[in-house]
Write an enzyme that holds these catalytic residues in place. Sequence first.
Site, PDB file in Angstrom:
ATOM      1  CB  SER A 158      -0.893   0.010   1.242  1.00 29.48           C
ATOM      2  OG  SER A 158      -1.510   1.263   1.420  1.00 29.48           O
ATOM      3  CE1 TYR A 184      -2.744  -1.554   5.809  1.00 31.63           C
ATOM      4  CE2 TYR A 184      -2.249   0.688   5.096  1.00 31.63           C
ATOM      5  CZ  TYR A 184      -2.716  -0.589   4.818  1.00 31.63           C
ATOM      6  OH  TYR A 184      -3.147  -0.901   3.545  1.00 31.63           O
TER       7      TYR A 184
END
Length: 309
Positions: A158, A184
Amino acid sequence: MSALSTPFGFASTAGEVVAGIDLTGRRAVITGASSGIGAETARALAATGAAVTLAVRDVEAGERVAKDITRSTGNQDLRAVRLDLTDPASIAAFIAAWQGPLHILVNNAGVMACPEQYTKHGWEWQFATNHLGHFALATGLHEALAADGNARVVVVSSTGHQQSPIVWDDINFAFRPYDPWLAYGQSKTANVLFAVEATRRWADDNITANALMPGAVYTNLQRHTGGRGSGRVPAELIKTVEQGAATSALLATSPLLEGVGGRYFVDCNETEVVDRRSGTLDGVARYALDPQGARRLWDLSQDLLTGAA
């Protein structure tokens, strides 16, 4: 080394990317394929004739998706198998049950910005799910991948990796306050570093691994963020699920990726290396491609899993 470009882009769908590709006789495993871009990646690979295993936590949901894909593609060779990436025993059971060669492994499953949580081994939940579980799965399936002689590993990362490098001295937030986005980001950086080192380490087996940003797609991944991710992505940059699966499908199937590994793709094309957070969905942080960091992460991951055995 010039960046790899393809005829596809932001609006391309997984179905468009695989059109005309025949993978009959080849086998694929896709984690997290019971919904979202994992399910659409499975649909695209099934449309090529590949035998597809949906590695999922919820087998009933996976079986429903498999039946739906069979209806839409005519491919009967799909199955759902349980896999919990936070549980080394579950991963070991999946690996032990696998027989024969594996041609494509798509490390797709993930969690995003979840509340502070740890596995029974003390691993931060996002690092454990997004990286460590996939690392255990891929290394455990190494012989099956090597048996093909031309296997591919696709790693869904990501742009969130730009939120944080690996914080080597505090991966599990033992000393700093837990931040769901930093956690994350760290796990997504780990995804890219894995692709770099797997490609280097497994070069003699002709295994390549590439990482990607699928784009901003509203799926179950956003369940901890109110369904809209970070909330900072302009509406015109939001993709459909079919578009979000396109880059995964490209890296898994396209002849253009033959022999290509250790790279990072956005919108079906290799993206630029950046030294500052770009503010867009493009770009890969230089630290995420660092060969020394990739080796260090590999060794650390092996040590963690050995200690849990």
